[in-house]
Design a protein around this motif. Structure first.
Motif, PDB file in Angstrom:
ATOM      1  N   PHE A 209       0.781  -1.370  -0.117  1.00  0.00           N
ATOM      2  CA  PHE A 209      -0.024  -0.045   0.003  1.00  0.00           C
ATOM      3  C   PHE A 209       0.939   1.197   0.226  1.00  0.00           C
ATOM      4  N   PRO A 210       0.397   2.322  -0.546  1.00  0.00           N
ATOM      5  CA  PRO A 210       1.379   3.470  -0.757  1.00  0.00           C
ATOM      6  C   PRO A 210       1.725   4.139   0.476  1.00  0.00           C
ATOM      7  N   GLY A 211       2.950   4.405   0.875  1.00  0.00           N
ATOM      8  CA  GLY A 211       3.548   4.859   1.940  1.00  0.00           C
ATOM      9  C   GLY A 211       3.638   3.927   3.096  1.00  0.00           C
ATOM     10  N   CYS A 212       3.053   2.828   2.902  1.00  0.00           N
ATOM     11  CA  CYS A 212       3.251   1.925   4.234  1.00  0.00           C
ATOM     12  C   CYS A 212       4.519   1.417   4.499  1.00  0.00           C
ATOM     13  N   SER A 213       4.884   1.547   5.718  1.00  0.00           N
ATOM     14  CA  SER A 213       6.418   0.777   5.926  1.00  0.00           C
ATOM     15  C   SER A 213       6.516  -0.528   6.705  1.00  0.00           C
ATOM     16  N   ASN A 214       5.173  -1.109   6.869  1.00  0.00           N
ATOM     17  CA  ASN A 214       5.190  -2.266   7.567  1.00  0.00           C
ATOM     18  C   ASN A 214       6.065  -3.382   7.037  1.00  0.00           C
ATOM     19  N   HIS A 215       6.956  -3.933   7.547  1.00  0.00           N
ATOM     20  CA  HIS A 215       7.908  -5.012   6.968  1.00  0.00           C
ATOM     21  C   HIS A 215       7.488  -5.988   6.630  1.00  0.00           C
ATOM     22  N   SER A 216       8.095  -6.860   5.957  1.00  0.00           N
ATOM     23  CA  SER A 216       7.729  -8.297   5.411  1.00  0.00           C
ATOM     24  C   SER A 216       7.310  -9.066   6.469  1.00  0.00           C
TER      25      SER A 216
ATOM     26  N   PRO B  59       2.163  -4.862  -6.639  1.00  0.00           N
ATOM     27  CA  PRO B  59       0.968  -4.160  -7.486  1.00  0.00           C
ATOM     28  C   PRO B  59       0.977  -2.619  -7.147  1.00  0.00           C
ATOM     29  N   GLY B  60       0.086  -1.818  -7.835  1.00  0.00           N
ATOM     30  CA  GLY B  60      -0.181  -0.603  -7.380  1.00  0.00           C
ATOM     31  C   GLY B  60      -1.335  -0.642  -6.939  1.00  0.00           C
ATOM     32  N   TRP B  61      -2.049   0.486  -6.419  1.00  0.00           N
ATOM     33  CA  TRP B  61      -3.463   0.569  -5.821  1.00  0.00           C
ATOM     34  C   TRP B  61      -4.510   1.486  -6.469  1.00  0.00           C
ATOM     35  N   THR B  62      -5.668   1.340  -6.588  1.00  0.00           N
ATOM     36  CA  THR B  62      -6.674   2.311  -6.964  1.00  0.00           C
ATOM     37  C   THR B  62      -7.697   2.665  -5.914  1.00  0.00           C
ATOM     38  N   SER B  63      -7.789   3.933  -5.714  1.00  0.00           N
ATOM     39  CA  SER B  63      -8.705   4.475  -4.622  1.00  0.00           C
ATOM     40  C   SER B  63     -10.105   4.299  -4.878  1.00  0.00           C
TER      41      SER B  63
ATOM     42  N   TYR C 266      -5.216   6.503  -9.199  1.00  0.00           N
ATOM     43  CA  TYR C 266      -4.122   5.471  -9.276  1.00  0.00           C
ATOM     44  C   TYR C 266      -2.671   5.878  -8.682  1.00  0.00           C
ATOM     45  N   TYR C 267      -2.317   4.840  -7.749  1.00  0.00           N
ATOM     46  CA  TYR C 267      -0.942   5.269  -7.039  1.00  0.00           C
ATOM     47  C   TYR C 267       0.082   4.000  -7.407  1.00  0.00           C
ATOM     48  N   PRO C 268       0.846   4.214  -8.019  1.00  0.00           N
ATOM     49  CA  PRO C 268       1.550   3.250  -8.655  1.00  0.00           C
ATOM     50  C   PRO C 268       2.610   2.485  -7.504  1.00  0.00           C
ATOM     51  N   ALA C 269       3.175   1.233  -7.994  1.00  0.00           N
ATOM     52  CA  ALA C 269       3.820   0.661  -7.029  1.00  0.00           C
ATOM     53  C   ALA C 269       5.208   1.048  -6.480  1.00  0.00           C
ATOM     54  N   GLU C 270       5.549   0.965  -5.154  1.00  0.00           N
ATOM     55  CA  GLU C 270       6.958   1.493  -5.053  1.00  0.00           C
ATOM     56  C   GLU C 270       7.763   0.452  -4.842  1.00  0.00           C
TER      57      GLU C 270
END
Length: 480
Positions: free
Chosen positions: A380-387, A436-440, A445-449
């Protein structure tokens, strides 16, 4: 219908006025920079004819003053836009049918603001709360921000120091510092640096708070927590939010032990000694030598290039949840028994992991590990939760024909996994090497990081790496 009329009339009028004020300040700034004599007058620059540098330096200072007001008004416009968006969304969605639906709506709203502004969700949630407080409970502070007499950090201090106060107490604090009767002694709020204003606000709050400090302390103690923040150069921050007496005791104990170790033969400073002692105490070590603490035995995902692991190069390794670390740290983690050092097969041409295909619904461990390496974090865009805390998710549901292949999988933290199923947030297609990216719900549309990979470094004197057809067959067999 009535709510919609209020949002449209009052909200739009306030926004138009704020934007008009901002446009006027921008024009003023342009005038100051382009033609300082016209902006300040001849008396403003008495030495302009003989000292053009004096004129220029004064123009720069004047421009900084106007720019500070521009930033304040810009912050006020942002506050009004965020508050208006939240109010309009509430009006469109209507009252939630349950607490479950209310939570989902709030999560979606926070996520939309975070993605639009490219900030974290915690910061977006804070901004929504600050905007609501300023537009509903602290109108005088918002007016001062919009007038440019205080800055955004001043306004945030007012919001934070009135949090938890009753409406009457918050109004009393605001009236004391922003009221027309000039109750404040000394400098006005905008003339104080934000930290000094915060101290004055907190002092007034503690003296006039309607609730006893015992009750407030008990509530705050329930919010105690530990926070972790990776930093550059293989370093990180650990902070504890705990009762003050406990924190003071920890500080006194580590400082006392650090002072006892100081001497002519000890090269470390007191600050370094305190950090080493605190780390040793937390990890159960009695040895307080620099860096000599137990390696983590819990699950740690370490990716290290093979030549770096062998000591032939110093290429950085990657520790999940931390980021790039020195090769020496990675070698130490592996040698001391970190329980989850995984060998990851990568493409030697570009450093990307190779795909591991499977057809059953349940993911084997090899595929889960590959997914962690491809995505790195929650997608998810901006989320820093690690693997290691994330969940593997089918982008297209299994029951709707989705396959269990890497191109139909993505990592999501528990929070954003719920967001996907509760709201209109939808992950887009993935690929072999790209998450994957995400669509709100609004269609944005917010592309994958995806990671910024590079080919592995080769040791000095080695021939350029080429991959023969035979090696490609071997790699494909290993990947399968």
């Amino acid at each position: 219908m009535e709510t919609g009329v209020v949002v449209d009339a009052e909200g739009r009028a306030a926004l138009v006025a704020a934007v008009a004020s901002l446009a006027g300040l921008v024009n003023e700034l342009t005038g100051v920079v382009a033609c300082p004599m016209a902006a300040g007058g001849v008396d403003r620059f008495p030495y302009a004819d003989t000292d053009p540098l004096q004129e220029f330096s004064e123009a720069c200072l004047d421009g900084l003053g106007v720019l500070a007001r521009v930033e304040s008004v810009t912050a006020a416009v942002k506050v009004r836009l965020v508050a208006a968006y939240a109010e309009a969304t509430d009006a469109m969605e209507g009252p939630p049918a349950s607490a479950y639906e209310a939570t989902a709506q709030e999560m979606s709203r926070v996520a939309e603001v975070a993605c639009t502004l490219t900030i974290g969700e915690r910061a977006a949630a804070a901004l929504l709360g600050e905007a609501h407080a300023l537009t509903t409970s602290l109108p005088a502070a918002l007016d001062a921000l919009e007038a440019g007499t205080i800055g955004w950090q001043h306004a945030r201090s007012v919001v934070e120091e009135t949090a938890g106060l009753t409406p009457a107490a918050a109004s009393a604090l605001e009236a004391h510092f922003f009221g027309p009767d000039e109750q404040v002694r000394g400098a006005a709020p905008g003339e104080l640096v934000p930290a000094r204003l915060r101290r004055k606000l907190r002092a007034w709050r503690e003296r006039h708070h309607p609730e006893s400090i015992e009750e407030r302390h008990a509530k705050s103690a329930a919010d105690r927590r530990m926070e972790y923040s990776p930093d550059r150069d293989g370093m990180a921050w650990i902070s504890l939010y705990i009762p003050g007496d406990t924190a003071c005791a920890i500080r006194n104990r580590t400082t006392a032990q650090a002072r006892a170790l100081q001497g002519p033969q000890e090269p470390r400073t007191l600050t370094q000694l305190c950090a080493d002692i605190a780390a040793g105490l937390l990890l159960g070590s009695t040895n307080h030598d620099a860096g000599d603490v137990p390696s983590p035995k819990a699950e740690v995902l370490v990716t290290v290039p093979v030549f770096s692991l062998l000591g032939l190069t110093d290429e950085p390794a990657e520790v999940d949840g931390l980021g790039p670390v020195p090769a020496s740290m990675a070698r130490k983690l592996v040698a001391d028994g970190a329980s989850s050092f995984y060998r990851v097969l990568v493409d030697p041409r570009d450093g990307a992991p190779l795909e591991i295909g499977r057809t059953n619904y349940r993911l084997p461990e090899t595929l889960k590990r590959w997914l962690k390496m491809r995505d790195g974090r929650c997608t998810f865009p901006g989320c820093s939760n690690h693997s290691l805390d994330n969940e593997a998710d089918h982008l297209k549901a299994w029951q709707h024909g989705g396959a269990t292949g890497i191109s139909n999988l993505g990592q999501a933290c528990p929070k954003h996994h719920r967001l996907k199923h509760r709201t209109g947030w939808t992950p887009t297609e993935a690929s072999v090497n790209q998450p994957p990216g995400w669509t709100s719900p609004t269609g944005r549309y917010y592309p994958a990081e995806h990671p910024d990979r590079e080919p592995p470094l080769m040791p000095p004197g080695w021939l350029p790496l080429t991959v023969s057809p035979f090696e490609q067959v071997i790699q494909a067999r290993l990947a399968a």
